[in-house]
Design a protein around this motif. Structure first.
Motif, PDB file in Angstrom:
ATOM      1  N   TRP A 172      -5.036   3.421   8.121  1.00 45.90           N
ATOM      2  CA  TRP A 172      -5.826   2.447   7.371  1.00 45.90           C
ATOM      3  C   TRP A 172      -6.453   1.430   8.326  1.00 45.90           C
ATOM      4  O   TRP A 172      -5.793   0.935   9.241  1.00 45.90           O
ATOM      5  CB  TRP A 172      -4.948   1.683   6.386  1.00 45.90           C
ATOM      6  CG  TRP A 172      -4.714   2.320   5.051  1.00 45.90           C
ATOM      7  CD1 TRP A 172      -3.540   2.857   4.595  1.00 45.90           C
ATOM      8  CD2 TRP A 172      -5.651   2.440   3.973  1.00 45.90           C
ATOM      9  NE1 TRP A 172      -3.689   3.315   3.313  1.00 45.90           N
ATOM     10  CE2 TRP A 172      -4.975   3.076   2.900  1.00 45.90           C
ATOM     11  CE3 TRP A 172      -6.994   2.087   3.814  1.00 45.90           C
ATOM     12  CZ2 TRP A 172      -5.594   3.352   1.684  1.00 45.90           C
ATOM     13  CZ3 TRP A 172      -7.608   2.363   2.603  1.00 45.90           C
ATOM     14  CH2 TRP A 172      -6.918   2.980   1.562  1.00 45.90           C
ATOM     15  N   GLU A 198       0.843  -1.188   0.000  1.00 50.80           N
ATOM     16  CA  GLU A 198       0.000   0.000   0.000  1.00 50.80           C
ATOM     17  C   GLU A 198       0.880   1.242   0.000  1.00 50.80           C
ATOM     18  O   GLU A 198       1.543   1.538   0.996  1.00 50.80           O
ATOM     19  CB  GLU A 198      -0.930  -0.003   1.218  1.00 50.80           C
ATOM     20  CG  GLU A 198      -1.855   1.201   1.293  1.00 50.80           C
ATOM     21  CD  GLU A 198      -2.636   1.394   0.007  1.00 50.80           C
ATOM     22  OE1 GLU A 198      -2.330   2.388  -0.715  1.00 50.80           O
ATOM     23  OE2 GLU A 198      -3.504   0.563  -0.306  1.00 50.80           O
ATOM     24  N   CYS A 256      -7.285  -2.137   8.433  1.00 55.22           N
ATOM     25  CA  CYS A 256      -6.971  -3.359   7.695  1.00 55.22           C
ATOM     26  C   CYS A 256      -7.632  -4.599   8.277  1.00 55.22           C
ATOM     27  O   CYS A 256      -7.373  -5.719   7.823  1.00 55.22           O
ATOM     28  CB  CYS A 256      -5.455  -3.558   7.635  1.00 55.22           C
ATOM     29  SG  CYS A 256      -4.600  -2.275   6.693  1.00 55.22           S
ATOM     30  N   HIS A 308      -9.400  -0.834   4.228  1.00 54.26           N
ATOM     31  CA  HIS A 308      -8.464  -1.170   3.168  1.00 54.26           C
ATOM     32  C   HIS A 308      -9.083  -2.222   2.257  1.00 54.26           C
ATOM     33  O   HIS A 308      -9.804  -3.110   2.723  1.00 54.26           O
ATOM     34  CB  HIS A 308      -7.150  -1.697   3.760  1.00 54.26           C
ATOM     35  CG  HIS A 308      -6.039  -1.725   2.771  1.00 54.26           C
ATOM     36  ND1 HIS A 308      -5.850  -2.760   1.889  1.00 54.26           N
ATOM     37  CD2 HIS A 308      -5.065  -0.822   2.498  1.00 54.26           C
ATOM     38  CE1 HIS A 308      -4.799  -2.508   1.125  1.00 54.26           C
ATOM     39  NE2 HIS A 308      -4.308  -1.338   1.467  1.00 54.26           N
TER      40      HIS A 308
END
Length: 320
Positions: A127, A93, A129, A106
């Motif tokens: 983020w 990323e 995730c 994400h």
């Protein structure tokens, strides 16, 4: 090890392919976004091998490095294997989240069969995730050398597509900064910046240069300006520091970590940054010493050997 990755981010890939592996890069007849093949404007070693999609099944990829959501399906179609399940896979990323921060999910969230690699600790923090394992491998830079001369009393800015990206890259701030220092804006699709912002051409010039020429052009400018509000940590900022340029930057995303005290002026107050630009233009000696500190900091944290070692360790882990 044979690593399959798409050519998405030329500067980052240039560092990554300096390792001791074979790098398989898809190439299509039109060299479109899903098949750019080898770089034209960057110097890549012979270990980077172009592979047409129809040959990927027999290319013997040991691990995938995905960088865009659509590459999950491309890999499944072109390799006949499912990323993460049939072949070890990491998802790299590059970017800070662009959605409803700090709740942006994400695209590879909740995939325990993968590992998401972030390029900054800021990105990993912001983020969401889910249950996917995550790690951080900070950028590495192919050292262009201490080229700074600062002979031109101008500030350099590097940003791609500044008119389209607008506030994200701080394009709206350029008018204020060019009152403090004449600006040279480098990057893709920069040619109409001055016209669209209503700025005098002598105070805001634009150029699109290949990488080798870009480094020398940057090094001729007295100071590097990083007006970006919200992107990941710009590789151009780290390259400028490697060149030995003093840095003036907004204190956003990972910049405060990347530019330590003594390497430049970092603030979210435009007036402070304008004063810093004026100061470096007026005092080349201070610019030189600050640039030396910036280069030392960049080599210590973003040097190529550390970057390649970090990636080797991760790739060994995921392919066990």
């Amino acid at each position: 090890m044979r690593i399959l990755l798409w050519h998405v981010h030329g500067s980052w890939t240039t560092a990554f392919v300096q390792g001791q592996h074979t790098y398989l890069v898809p190439v299509t007849p039109d060299r479109g976004p899903d098949g750019l093949g080898r770089a034209v404007t960057f110097d890549w070693p012979g270990s980077v091998v172009e592979v047409p999609p129809e040959q990927l099944r027999d290319a013997g990829a040991d691990v995938l490095v995905l960088q865009r959501p659509r590459e999950f399906e491309l890999a499944r179609q072109w390799l006949g294997r499912r990323p993460g399940r049939d072949v070890p896979t990491v998802y790299l990323e590059h970017n800070a989240p662009g959605g409803p921060v700090p709740d942006t999910r994400h695209p590879a969230a909740d995939r325990p069969d993968l590992t998401i690699v972030h390029v900054t600790h800021f990105n990993r923090l912001f983020w969401d995730c889910g249950t996917t394992p995550t790690t951080v491998i900070e950028h590495g830079i192919v050292d262009p050398g201490p080229l700074w001369t600062g002979t031109l009393e101008r500030a350099a800015v590097v940003v791609n597509e500044p008119l389209r990206r607008g506030r994200t890259t701080g394009t709206d701030l350029l008018g204020r900064f060019c009152e403090a220092a004449p600006l040279d804006v480098f990057g893709m699709r920069t040619e109409r910046v001055a016209e669209r912002l209503g700025l005098p051409r002598e105070r805001c010039r634009a150029q699109d240069l290949p990488q080798a020429a870009l480094h020398r052009a940057l090094a001729e400018r007295r100071v590097y300006l990083h007006p970006v509000r919200w992107t990941s940590l710009g590789l151009s900022l780290l390259e400028a520091m490697h060149l030995g340029m003093p840095v003036v930057a907004l204190a956003t995303t990972e910049v405060a970590e990347a530019v330590p005290p003594g390497a430049g002026v970092v603030s979210n107050r435009p007036d402070v940054l304008c004063d810093a630009l004026r100061g470096f233009l007026a005092d080349p000696g201070a610019a030189r010493e600050t640039g030396r500190a910036a280069r030392a900091a960049a080599l210590a944290r973003y040097g190529l050997p550390r970057f390649l070692d970090d990636w080797d360790r991760l790739l060994k882990e995921v392919t066990r």
